[in-house]
Design a protein around this motif. Structure first.
Motif, short mmCIF file in Angstrom:
data_model
loop_
_atom_site.label_atom_id
_atom_site.label_comp_id
_atom_site.label_asym_id
_atom_site.label_seq_id
_atom_site.Cartn_x
_atom_site.Cartn_y
_atom_site.Cartn_z
N VAL A 96 0.83 -1.20 0.00
CA VAL A 96 0.00 0.00 0.00
C VAL A 96 0.87 1.26 0.00
CG1 VAL A 96 -1.64 1.34 1.37
CG2 VAL A 96 -2.01 -1.09 1.00
N ALA A 97 1.97 1.23 0.77
CA ALA A 97 2.83 2.41 0.86
C ALA A 97 3.41 2.78 -0.49
CB ALA A 97 3.94 2.18 1.88
N VAL B 21 0.85 4.30 -2.69
CA VAL B 21 0.58 5.68 -2.29
C VAL B 21 1.65 6.61 -2.87
CG1 VAL B 21 0.70 7.24 -0.32
CG2 VAL B 21 -0.73 5.21 -0.19
N VAL B 22 2.92 6.19 -2.74
CA VAL B 22 4.01 7.02 -3.24
C VAL B 22 3.88 7.23 -4.75
CG1 VAL B 22 6.50 7.14 -3.57
CG2 VAL B 22 5.57 6.38 -1.39
N ARG C 175 1.16 7.09 -6.45
CA ARG C 175 0.00 7.94 -6.71
C ARG C 175 0.37 9.41 -6.56
NH1 ARG C 175 -6.25 7.57 -5.00
NH2 ARG C 175 -6.61 9.79 -5.11
N VAL C 176 1.13 9.71 -5.51
CA VAL C 176 1.53 11.10 -5.31
C VAL C 176 2.49 11.54 -6.42
CG1 VAL C 176 2.69 12.69 -3.74
CG2 VAL C 176 1.20 10.92 -2.82
N MET C 177 3.42 10.65 -6.79
CA MET C 177 4.38 10.99 -7.83
C MET C 177 3.71 11.18 -9.19
SD MET C 177 7.73 8.67 -6.94
CE MET C 177 8.52 9.14 -8.46
N THR D 75 0.76 12.48 -9.78
CA THR D 75 -0.18 13.59 -9.86
C THR D 75 0.08 14.37 -11.15
OG1 THR D 75 -0.02 13.75 -7.48
CG2 THR D 75 -1.09 15.57 -8.60
N ALA E 78 5.91 14.63 -9.22
CA ALA E 78 7.35 14.44 -9.44
C ALA E 78 7.63 13.81 -10.81
CB ALA E 78 7.92 13.56 -8.33
N PHE F 32 -6.37 -0.52 -6.45
CA PHE F 32 -7.29 0.09 -5.49
C PHE F 32 -6.77 1.46 -5.06
CE2 PHE F 32 -9.05 0.80 -1.26
CZ PHE F 32 -10.38 0.45 -1.43
N ILE F 33 -5.47 1.53 -4.74
CA ILE F 33 -4.88 2.78 -4.27
C ILE F 33 -4.61 3.75 -5.41
CG2 ILE F 33 -2.87 3.79 -3.12
CD1 ILE F 33 -4.38 2.27 -1.12
#
Lengths: 298, 311
Positions: free
Chosen positions: B139-140, B143-144, B146-148, B150, B155, B254-255
């Motif tokens: 999951v972690a 998440v990373v 997903r943020v990268m 954006t 990033a 899912f994430i």
């Protein structure tokens, strides 16, 4: 079952020897530099998300999407940690995750070791059936059980409890199988000797078998811990109250918030990864053996 | 999981009678203790595996929507074939299977082969770094990514910007979302597979390379005629585990995308989750689950076939 890896020693000597020793220097450079280029690119790609995770978790969210990106860690670590604690109670979440993973690992490992040993060492009525069930369990995707197990937990009143996370999966077919394979190679003479000395079965198991089998048990423990630490879909279904969340579930909630706290999220991801990372640093060999399970017989 | 079986089988074949020696020697004298050792696991498997498994099969013949349970025979299974979302989710799994798995295995083999050469320096360092992604929590890392990923200022798009490539709408465009999923899984699992393959490479006896050299085989000939055949069981293991992984994909999608946009990255398990726990259509969810069982079984059978065939 021991897979030698990452760890150097034997591996270093085992590489394919280079073919010609006296290739001309220029030719050698021309041949070899692309190989290093590939390795460096692969390494950089592997590391970028980690680097970004560390950098992002020490900056404000508003700094994560500006151009150019911050390339060095900032000074917002403690503020981010504070917010993380405030919004999802991350300290509690971390404790929950450790608690569940440790409890699960302890009991599940004991059960796997015992069953694996029993299957490998003795012949008893029902052994074949049990072995068959274990093989089938390994082949059937866990998702088949989601709905019926959910219903079972609901009727037992176990929803939103840790026993619901731990107990249904205590008998881990893969762990049992791993142990059985390990114990098949166990020197029978040791067991015989203990018997001749008049030790009981349990004493033999406890005093002789367990200490000798320690490395493979370590691999099992690590594998079991990782699988529970990573477990997401089941805790997501089971847990309702925020103060009981495990890390993956908590991270998922943070994504769902209306204003996503990205730096907090990155810090949370970092903290979620950290225990596995430390485990890896300390127990590299067992870690890899555990992850790979029975992939390659060493 | 399945695959480890087969590779294990090979190990057993190599040292025949492992069971027999241990078993037979202790047989007859004492049988009981074995039962006691196995009892806790057996009891748990009965309660939390066999029983729910039977329930789910039974329930898949019922319609359970809205709390009412009515027997509908094979209707739920017939529904599978008419449901466009089932097709779509299987399409995602298939895409991972035919695109992601080959890319990843090829990368893993290439990297492992390079890192098995004696002249390469800092081999253990490279190995360690490339293996690192396998250590992240599922999951972690999702998440990373997903943020990268954006779209505005993420990033990844900024890095692309450095090379003059335009910003990509990673998670909201159907095809880019698929690319995003494929890239994430490849990042997470390549090093893992590399390490398995590396262990396989190291098990190849040096004499084989010697013999090839004496026969005058070049690099490519050695690779195709020595390395690949010797690596076959390990390769099959990695391919099969990856295949099963593709069928059971959940966390990442899912994430990352939640199955969207427009269900472009819906996986069978994600669909099962939605049907079962958002629509509470338990009977149909069970049918989807059994579809997965059948598919996994088919793969397992193919795998056993392929493994048994002599090269």
């Amino acid at each position: 079952m021991t897979t030698e890896l990452i760890v150097t020693g034997r591996a270093r000597r085992r590489g394919i020897p280079s073919r010609r020793r006296h290739e001309p220097l220029l030719r050698r450079i021309a041949l070899r530099s692309p190989v290093y280029l590939v390795l460096v690119v692969a390494s950089v790609l592997s590391l970028i998300p980690f680097a970004w995770m560390v950098i992002a978790s020490t900056h404000k969210t508003s700094d994560l999407f500006v151009t150019p990106l911050p390339l060095l860690p900032g000074g917002e670590f403690w503020q981010n940690l504070g917010r993380l604690q405030e919004s999802v109670g991350f300290g509690q979440v971390m404790i929950n995750s450790v608690l569940v993973a440790v409890l699960y690992t302890v009991f599940s490992s004991i059960i796997s070791v015992m069953c694996g040993y029993g299957l490998a060492t003795y012949r008893f009525r029902g052994r074949g059936v049990l072995m068959g069930v274990i093989l089938v369990t390994m082949m059937i995707p866990m998702q088949v059980l989601l709905v019926p197990l959910f219903q079972m937990m609901a009727s037992a009143g176990w929803i939103d409890s840790y026993q619901a996370l731990i107990i249904p999966f205590l008998a881990n077919a893969f762990g049992i199988f791993l142990m059985r394979q390990g114990f098949l190679d166990f020197p029978t003479t040791l067991i015989e000797a203990a018997r001749i000395d008049g030790a009981s079965e349990l004493r033999t198991f406890y005093r002789i078998v367990l200490p000798v089998a320690r490395p493979q048990i370590a691999a099992l423990i690590i594998y079991t811990f990782i699988s529970q630490w990573n477990s997401f879909i089941w805790p997501l279904l089971m847990l309702n109250s925020e103060d009981k969340y495990t890390i993956p579930v908590a991270l998922n909630t943070m994504i769902g918030l209306s204003r996503v706290d990205y730096s907090g999220l990155m810090l949370g991801s970092l903290l979620a990864t950290l225990p596995l990372f430390l485990l890896f640093l300390v127990f590299q060999k067992q870690f890899v053996a555990g992850l790979l399970g029975g992939a390659v017989k060493g | 999981m399945t695959a480890s079986l087969t590779v294990r089988e090979r190990g057993t074949r190599r040292a025949p009678g492992g069971t027999r020696t241990a078993g037979a020697r202790l047989a007859g004298r004492r049988q009981r203790p074995g039962l006691w050792f196995a009892l806790p696991a057996a009891a748990l498997l009965l309660i939390f595996f066999a029983y729910p498994l039977a329930t789910s099969l039974l329930q898949s013949f019922f319609s359970t929507k809205g709390g009412e349970s009515t027997f509908v025979g094979l209707d739920q299974y017939a529904r599978l074939f008419r449901d466009p979302l089932v097709l779509k989710s299987l399409g995602t799994a298939l895409l991972i299977l035919v695109v992601q798995v080959p890319i990843m295995i090829a990368l893993a083999v290439g990297l492992a082969y390079i890192l098995n050469q004696a002249w390469v320096r800092f081999r253990s360092g490279f190995r360690l770094i490339i293996f690192l992604p396998a250590i992240t929590t599922l999951v972690a890392y999702s998440v990373v990514f997903r943020v990268m990923m954006t779209t505005d200022g993420g990033a990844l798009n900024q890095i692309l910007g450095v090379f003059g490539a335009g910003p990509i709408d990673w998670l909201n465009n159907e095809w880019w979302a698929r690319v995003a999923v494929i890239a994430s899984i490849t990042w997470r699992w390549t090093g893992y597979n590399m390490v398995i393959i590396l262990a396989g490479l190291q098990a190849i006896p040096a004499e084989l390379y010697e013999a090839a050299r004496i026969d005058g085989a070049g690099r490519w000939q050695t690779f195709w005629h020595i390395v690949v055949p010797q690596l076959r069981p390990v390769l099959i293991f990695t391919i099969v585990t990856s295949t099963i992984g593709a069928l059971q994909l959940f966390d990442e999608n899912f994430i990352l995308t939640g199955g969207g946009p427009n269900n472009a990255t819906l996986t069978p398990v994600l669909y099962l989750y939605k049907v079962g726990f958002q629509q509470f259509d338990f009977g149909y969810a069970d049918a989807i689950a059994w579809m997965l069982v059948v598919l996994t079984a088919i793969i397992a059978v193919i795998q056993f076939r392929v493994l048994r065939e002599k090269p």
